[in-house]
Motif scaffolding. Structure first.
Motif, PDB file in Angstrom:
ATOM      1  N   UNK A   1      -2.702  -4.007  -8.994  1.00 27.20           N
ATOM      2  CA  UNK A   1      -3.536  -3.075  -8.235  1.00 27.20           C
ATOM      3  C   UNK A   1      -4.954  -3.614  -8.015  1.00 27.20           C
ATOM      4  N   UNK A   2      -5.446  -3.393  -6.794  1.00 27.79           N
ATOM      5  CA  UNK A   2      -6.820  -3.747  -6.443  1.00 27.79           C
ATOM      6  C   UNK A   2      -7.668  -2.514  -6.163  1.00 27.79           C
ATOM      7  N   UNK A   3      -7.021  -1.444  -5.662  1.00 30.49           N
ATOM      8  CA  UNK A   3      -7.794  -0.252  -5.313  1.00 30.49           C
ATOM      9  C   UNK A   3      -7.044   1.037  -5.603  1.00 30.49           C
ATOM     10  N   UNK A   4      -7.768   2.041  -6.130  1.00 29.12           N
ATOM     11  CA  UNK A   4      -7.209   3.376  -6.387  1.00 29.12           C
ATOM     12  C   UNK A   4      -8.167   4.387  -5.775  1.00 29.12           C
ATOM     13  N   UNK A   5      -7.668   5.232  -4.867  1.00 29.67           N
ATOM     14  CA  UNK A   5      -8.513   6.175  -4.132  1.00 29.67           C
ATOM     15  C   UNK A   5      -7.948   7.587  -4.298  1.00 29.67           C
ATOM     16  N   UNK A   6      -8.678   8.415  -5.065  1.00 24.97           N
ATOM     17  CA  UNK A   6      -8.170   9.741  -5.450  1.00 24.97           C
ATOM     18  C   UNK A   6      -9.145  10.864  -5.134  1.00 24.97           C
ATOM     19  N   UNK A   7     -10.058  10.668  -4.206  1.00 26.58           N
ATOM     20  CA  UNK A   7     -11.069  11.677  -3.894  1.00 26.58           C
ATOM     21  C   UNK A   7     -10.446  13.049  -3.639  1.00 26.58           C
ATOM     22  N   UNK A   8     -11.027  14.083  -4.290  1.00 23.53           N
ATOM     23  CA  UNK A   8     -10.607  15.454  -4.021  1.00 23.53           C
ATOM     24  C   UNK A   8      -9.281  15.864  -4.616  1.00 23.53           C
ATOM     25  N   UNK A   9      -8.737  15.074  -5.552  1.00 23.47           N
ATOM     26  CA  UNK A   9      -7.480  15.441  -6.208  1.00 23.47           C
ATOM     27  C   UNK A   9      -7.757  16.205  -7.506  1.00 23.47           C
TER      28      UNK A   9
ATOM     29  N   UNK B   1       8.121   1.132  -9.203  1.00 23.96           N
ATOM     30  CA  UNK B   1       9.178   0.437  -8.453  1.00 23.96           C
ATOM     31  C   UNK B   1       8.583  -0.600  -7.499  1.00 23.96           C
ATOM     32  N   UNK B   2       7.303  -0.399  -7.098  1.00 23.20           N
ATOM     33  CA  UNK B   2       6.650  -1.314  -6.169  1.00 23.20           C
ATOM     34  C   UNK B   2       5.796  -2.285  -6.980  1.00 23.20           C
ATOM     35  N   UNK B   3       6.410  -3.374  -7.401  1.00 20.56           N
ATOM     36  CA  UNK B   3       5.807  -4.237  -8.407  1.00 20.56           C
ATOM     37  C   UNK B   3       4.612  -5.038  -7.881  1.00 20.56           C
ATOM     38  N   UNK B   4       4.480  -5.182  -6.553  1.00 20.95           N
ATOM     39  CA  UNK B   4       3.343  -5.913  -5.984  1.00 20.95           C
ATOM     40  C   UNK B   4       2.316  -4.975  -5.350  1.00 20.95           C
ATOM     41  N   UNK B   5       2.360  -3.699  -5.712  1.00 18.49           N
ATOM     42  CA  UNK B   5       1.477  -2.707  -5.102  1.00 18.49           C
ATOM     43  C   UNK B   5       0.006  -3.083  -5.293  1.00 18.49           C
ATOM     44  N   UNK B   6      -0.754  -3.043  -4.189  1.00 15.05           N
ATOM     45  CA  UNK B   6      -2.166  -3.411  -4.229  1.00 15.05           C
ATOM     46  C   UNK B   6      -3.090  -2.197  -4.191  1.00 15.05           C
ATOM     47  N   UNK B   7      -2.749  -1.193  -3.385  1.00 17.38           N
ATOM     48  CA  UNK B   7      -3.656  -0.050  -3.213  1.00 17.38           C
ATOM     49  C   UNK B   7      -2.887   1.268  -3.205  1.00 17.38           C
TER      50      UNK B   7
ATOM     51  N   UNK C   1       0.818  -1.213   0.000  1.00 15.33           N
ATOM     52  CA  UNK C   1       0.000   0.000   0.000  1.00 15.33           C
ATOM     53  C   UNK C   1       0.853   1.265   0.000  1.00 15.33           C
ATOM     54  N   UNK C   2       0.425   2.250  -0.769  1.00 17.04           N
ATOM     55  CA  UNK C   2       0.978   3.604  -0.712  1.00 17.04           C
ATOM     56  C   UNK C   2      -0.119   4.499  -0.159  1.00 17.04           C
TER      57      UNK C   2
END
Length: 497
Positions: free
Chosen positions: A142-150, A117-123, A100-101
């Motif tokens: 990737x399983x989830x992308x959360x960008x509210x208010x960007x 660079x984070x090849x197993x990044x999920x969220x 996660x980031x």
């Protein structure tokens, strides 16, 4: 006696073990296979953001700071830093543990370039951050992308069929294609707000969706609404074939519904409401963004220097003792390969009292300066032939002795001419002229609050002038007020006869 400027050459010795009583961590030079994935040559320096080839991976300094301090929140190493072994380098193995980031509410982070660079990044949690675009083309897990208010206005979801959650409400999208998602569980599009311009053409105002976003699917645009113009067919016309709106009056904003597709679930938005605030001027299209493409594996890189700790030897003239200068900060985990040009990154010269730093050099004579464009191979070829990893070159930090100008502050009418070219370690020039001042007695000279004599030298290592380079120093005259004795008058009484 011939006077020469004393030059101090500090040798940056790349050795193993303890040298001259200074404990050095193991310093190697060997063929070291690096992992080359997604265009990145691991490991990545967390001091500079560059990989082993010198390529800048993490361009946003604030995002790099986040990576330095962020901790893993899943798996065996939960609670550890991303840099698990804390050596200042992100290895390919360490990057695989990052699921996660999370940079929510980090408005200071403007870009997450380098997340490949984070090849197993999920969220990716980036809601209410300063991010304006997210390139996820190489993050296939990737399983989830959360960008509210960007301020994000586009995202490419091709190749992310397994994405489960997407939350972009409050962003700047004018269109969104989710047709390739096979089994999404949550899509939160909500309302999008962005700005653009309308043009004044043939006495009418005109706005074109296709000119704003060439990739918009006009067949999914419904219920177009205009604010500011009179919303009727005489004054306002929408051409669904071209995506053009004509209005006789100036338009404040337009809005429309963009169909995402009916998934028959309350957790997936069927439509995305788009609102565009309009000014007057040229319609500027969305900035075209080219996602990173997978690169062919370039094979193993060769490390010609694997520096964990550095040692300095100060070479002074025979009359002075050798001094050990502080090791540079942030030098642990420094990597070089044959073509690296990041030689001076994270290397800070040591402080040496009475001398000023001139620069880094490839040779012990201090003639071949190292610049930002100097490659490791340039240094190597200065000292060795061929390209054997068994030979370990040195680089040199050159220092020159400080030369001072001494000014004299007399605090009286008498002025004394300044003395020039006084070197560090030399005797302080005390004026022979005696100073006079009515009502005061001259008590000598002081430098930085300390009394100086004919034997005093410019060699105090804790002084300000020791680290000021070649500069001007001031001697101040010391005066003591003279107290005058009061004579008592004796009363002589006449003796009576």
């Amino acid at each position: 006696m011939i006077k020469k400027t004393i030059s101090v050459i500090l040798s940056l010795t790349l050795m193993l073990g303890t040298v001259g009583g200074f404990n050095c961590k193991s310093v190697k030079a060997y063929d070291f296979p690096t992992e080359y994935i997604n265009g990145i040559n691991y490991p990545i320096s967390l001091n500079t953001g560059k990989d082993a080839s010198g390529k800048l991976v993490f361009k946003d300094s604030k995002f790099l700071e986040y990576i330095k301090t962020a901790t893993l929140d899943t798996g065996y190493f939960r609670g550890y830093n991303f840099d698990i072994d804390e050596n200042g380098m992100l290895s390919q193995e360490e990057s695989e543990y990052v699921d996660n980031i999370d940079i929510e509410n980090r408005e200071d982070i403007k870009s997450v370039e380098g997340i490949e660079a984070f090849i197993n990044l999920k969220n990716i949690y980036a809601s209410h951050s300063g991010v304006t675009y997210v390139d996820i083309n190489l993050n296939n897990n990737l399983k989830g992308i959360f960008l509210t208010g960007c301020k994000v206005d586009q995202i490419h979801l091709e190749g992310h069929e397994n994405l489960e959650s997407l939350k972009i409400d409050g962003c700047c999208f004018s269109a969104l294609d989710i047709s390739n998602l096979t089994n999404p569980m949550f899509i939160g599009a909500g309302r999008q707000k962005l700005k653009s311009n309308q043009e004044f053409v043939d006495n009418r105002y005109r706005f074109c969706l296709k000119e704003l976003n060439p990739n918009i699917d006009l067949s999914k645009v419904e219920n177009v609404r205009v604010m500011g113009g009179k919303p009727d067919q005489i004054n306002t016309v929408y051409d669904s074939e071209t995506g053009t709106i004509w209005c006789s009056d100036i338009m404040d904003d337009i809005s429309y519904d963009y169909v995402l597709g009916n998934r028959n679930t309350s957790f997936i938005d069927d439509i995305m409401e788009v609102s565009i605030e309009l000014g007057v001027g040229k319609i500027e299209p969305l900035k075209p963004i080219k996602d990173k493409e997978p690169e062919a594996d370039k094979g193993n890189a060769i490390y010609t220097g694997d520096i964990y700790k550095l040692r300095y030897d100060a070479i002074l003239d025979r009359n002075l003792k050798n001094k050990l200068v502080d090791a540079p900060s942030d030098s642990e985990g420094k990597y070089y390969n044959w073509d690296s040009t990041n030689i001076l990154d994270a290397i800070v010269e040591g402080d040496l009292p009475g001398y000023h730093f001139v620069g880094w050099f490839m040779d012990s004579q201090g003639k071949k300066r190292i610049t930002d464009y100097t490659a490791y191979k340039d240094i190597y070829k200065t000292q060795y032939s061929g390209n054997s990893y068994k030979n370990v070159p040195k680089i040199y930090a050159k220092y020159e002795i400080n030369v001072y100008k001494i000014k004299y502050k007399t605090n009286c009418k008498k002025k004394i001419k300044a003395k020039k070219n006084i070197k560090w370690g030399a005797k302080i020039k005390i004026p022979k002229k005696k100073l006079k001042k009515k009502g005061y007695k001259f008590k000598g000279w002081k430098l930085e609050g300390k009394k100086v004599t004919k034997k005093s030298r410019l060699n105090k290592e804790t002084s300000d002038y020791a680290f000021s380079g070649s500069s001007t120093i001031t001697l101040k005259a010391v005066w003591k007020k003279v107290k005058h004795k009061k004579h008592k008058k004796k009363n002589k009484r006449k003796k009576r006869k």
